[in-house]
Write an enzyme that holds these catalytic residues in place. Structure first.
Site, mmCIF file in Angstrom:
data_model
loop_
_atom_site.group_PDB
_atom_site.id
_atom_site.type_symbol
_atom_site.label_atom_id
_atom_site.label_comp_id
_atom_site.label_asym_id
_atom_site.label_seq_id
_atom_site.Cartn_x
_atom_site.Cartn_y
_atom_site.Cartn_z
ATOM 1 N N LYS A 83 -5.137 -9.523 -5.701
ATOM 2 C CA LYS A 83 -6.399 -9.716 -4.978
ATOM 3 C C LYS A 83 -7.415 -8.637 -5.332
ATOM 4 C CE LYS A 83 -6.344 -7.108 -0.733
ATOM 5 N NZ LYS A 83 -7.141 -6.911 0.428
ATOM 6 N N LYS A 140 -10.645 -2.959 -2.514
ATOM 7 C CA LYS A 140 -11.464 -1.735 -2.518
ATOM 8 C C LYS A 140 -10.665 -0.548 -3.039
ATOM 9 C CE LYS A 140 -13.723 -2.393 1.896
ATOM 10 N NZ LYS A 140 -12.558 -2.531 2.776
ATOM 11 N N LYS A 151 0.823 -1.213 0.000
ATOM 12 C CA LYS A 151 0.000 0.000 0.000
ATOM 13 C C LYS A 151 0.857 1.263 0.000
ATOM 14 C CE LYS A 151 -4.327 -1.870 1.700
ATOM 15 N NZ LYS A 151 -5.429 -1.835 2.662
HETATM 16 N N1 AQP Z 1 -9.809 -10.269 -2.222
HETATM 17 C C1 AQP Z 1 -10.168 -10.738 -1.042
HETATM 18 N N2 AQP Z 1 -10.462 -12.048 -0.882
HETATM 19 C C2 AQP Z 1 -10.868 -12.549 0.311
HETATM 20 N N3 AQP Z 1 -11.005 -11.784 1.426
HETATM 21 C C3 AQP Z 1 -10.728 -10.465 1.310
HETATM 22 N N4 AQP Z 1 -10.783 -9.441 2.193
HETATM 23 C C4 AQP Z 1 -10.418 -8.308 1.579
HETATM 24 N N5 AQP Z 1 -10.123 -8.546 0.293
HETATM 25 C C5 AQP Z 1 -10.303 -9.880 0.090
HETATM 26 C C6 AQP Z 1 -11.199 -9.582 3.576
HETATM 27 O O1 AQP Z 1 -12.179 -8.586 3.848
HETATM 28 C C7 AQP Z 1 -12.050 -8.200 5.208
HETATM 29 C C8 AQP Z 1 -12.076 -6.704 5.337
HETATM 30 O O2 AQP Z 1 -10.977 -6.158 4.709
HETATM 31 P P1 AQP Z 1 -10.511 -4.691 5.035
HETATM 32 O O3 AQP Z 1 -11.623 -3.752 4.978
HETATM 33 O O4 AQP Z 1 -9.724 -4.675 6.281
HETATM 34 O O5 AQP Z 1 -9.609 -4.351 3.838
HETATM 35 P P2 AQP Z 1 -8.429 -5.093 3.183
HETATM 36 O O6 AQP Z 1 -8.165 -6.441 3.745
HETATM 37 O O7 AQP Z 1 -7.281 -4.156 3.184
HETATM 38 O O8 AQP Z 1 -8.960 -5.340 1.721
HETATM 39 P P3 AQP Z 1 -9.917 -4.469 0.838
HETATM 40 O O9 AQP Z 1 -11.312 -4.573 1.366
HETATM 41 O O10 AQP Z 1 -9.772 -4.810 -0.573
HETATM 42 O O11 AQP Z 1 -9.426 -3.014 1.032
HETATM 43 P P4 AQP Z 1 -8.079 -2.401 0.504
HETATM 44 O O12 AQP Z 1 -8.244 -2.130 -0.929
HETATM 45 O O13 AQP Z 1 -7.997 -1.151 1.310
HETATM 46 O O14 AQP Z 1 -6.966 -3.339 0.749
HETATM 47 C C9 AQP Z 1 -10.786 -8.832 5.748
HETATM 48 O O15 AQP Z 1 -11.132 -9.969 6.530
HETATM 49 C C10 AQP Z 1 -10.053 -9.253 4.522
HETATM 50 O O16 AQP Z 1 -9.241 -10.390 4.759
#
Ligand code: AQP
Length: 336
Positions: free
Chosen positions: A204, A207, A123
């Protein structure tokens, strides 16, 4: 699995579940299959689920949009099936102990171990000016989990390393300052723990990385879901088999299908001869799963005050658990 080692003495025999999600944009299929679907199936009186809006501050945003995203995220959790009358569903910033425990834990964390976090490395490469909060994010997350005597944390694969750090910090704190925290375990779904981008299946689904065709949102219209699935990148040999390293695009579709139908990707592959048939059936299943969630979401967002009531009640219930845990940590570390 029961907690072992330091912290085990605090364990009262109850499985306590905690997990959180950032309000940093509309939720996608990875969030649903990696997190929300499990959360709903594990929800009981000992579970707490949280929209981690303090974590969301690590991403730049307009304050008005942040407020909307927090409400959207709360509505998505409820629409996915979490029931606030079963266990608290709340907003992290409304429980002050998260920020307070964060500081105590930062003072037992080393700079080097945070520098090794792969999510920080990924990130920070995408931010022009890297916030200190992005670096210390895993410590805040550790505090989120430890405040609730959590035994199990349902998360996707991308959070495994942060959970390891949480365990490490809990054990270290307990060893240095006496029994304070229960040491939690990560719970990963058997399939769907890592949903990949539909256009770039080696990355992956996320968001915060714009990928209009590659990200499938919970609130996408049926026609949009169908379009994204039918256009998902596969390969040219047309051979239907589950092989994540040689055929990552196809493997991603098979895993998504398997997570929805609760079978193995290999079994799903055996049911279809052509990629087109698999995609068509997958789109239909996704629409059947996501449409009711989107409909409930729209109802909830239209009900003025309902989400705020859930947030208030959830914060009070969460603070009643977190307060004594924070006080124990503060006392044990030597604060008067
Ligand atoms: N691609 C994914 N596959 C399976 N699980 C996923 N999670 C996120 N992306 C995937 C799971 O969603 C939960 C919440 O995640 P978060 O809001 O803490 O954000 P994150 O893990 O950083 O991933 P995001 O949602 O895509 O956001 P960004 O883009 O900011 O990284 C967690 O349990 C995560 O494992």
């Amino acid at each position: 699995m029961l907690p072992e080692g330091p912290g085990a003495l605090l364990y009262d025999g109850q499985m306590a579940v905690f997990s959180g999600i950032q309000p940093t944009g509309p939720m996608h299929l990875g969030n649903y299959l990696g997190a929300l679907k499990q959360w709903v199936s594990m929800q009981d009186a000992e579970s707490l689920y949280c929209v981690v809006d303090l974590h969301g501050l690590t991403v730049d945003s307009d304050p008005a949009l942040r407020r909307e995203w927090s409400l959207d995220a709360m509505a998505s959790l409820l629409a996915a099936g979490l029931d606030p009358s079963v266990g608290p569903v709340f907003l992290q910033s409304r429980v002050r102990y998260h920020a307070q425990l964060n500081w105590l834990l930062e003072c037992v964390t080393s700079f080097g171990e945070l520098g090794r976090m792969t999510q920080f490395k990924d990130k920070s490469e995408r931010q022009a000016s890297v916030r200190v909060g992005l670096f210390t994010y895993p410590v805040l997350m550790a505090g989120d989990v430890l405040l609730y005597n959590t035994t199990q944390v349902p998360v996707g694969e991308d959070q495994r390393q942060h959970l390891e750090l949480t365990r490490e910090l809990a054990i270290r704190f307990n060893n240095r300052y006496g029994e304070t925290f229960v040491v939690p375990d990560a719970v990963l779904p058997s399939v769907g723990a890592r949903v990949m981008d539909l256009q770039e299946p080696t990355r992956k689904m996320s968001k915060s990385v714009p990928s209009p065709l590659g990200t499938l949102y919970l609130l996408d219209e049926p026609a949009e879901i169908e379009r994204k699935v039918m256009k998902a990148v596969t390969d040219t040999d047309g051979e239907m088999r589950y092989d994540p390293s040689a055929k990552p695009g196809l493997a991603n579709l098979l895993e998504i299908f398997a997570a929805l139908s609760e079978e193995t990707p290999t079994r799903v592959a055996a049911r279809f001869a052509r990629y087109g048939e698999l995609k068509k059936e997958l789109a239909a299943r996704l629409i059947a799963t996501l449409e009711p969630i989107a409909a409930r979401y729209r109802e909830l967002r239209a009900e003025e005050g309902e989400i705020e009531r859930v947030i208030e009640a959830g914060a009070a219930a969460a603070a009643a658990i977190a307060g004594p845990v924070y006080e124990r940590a503060a006392r044990n570390i030597g604060l008067l």
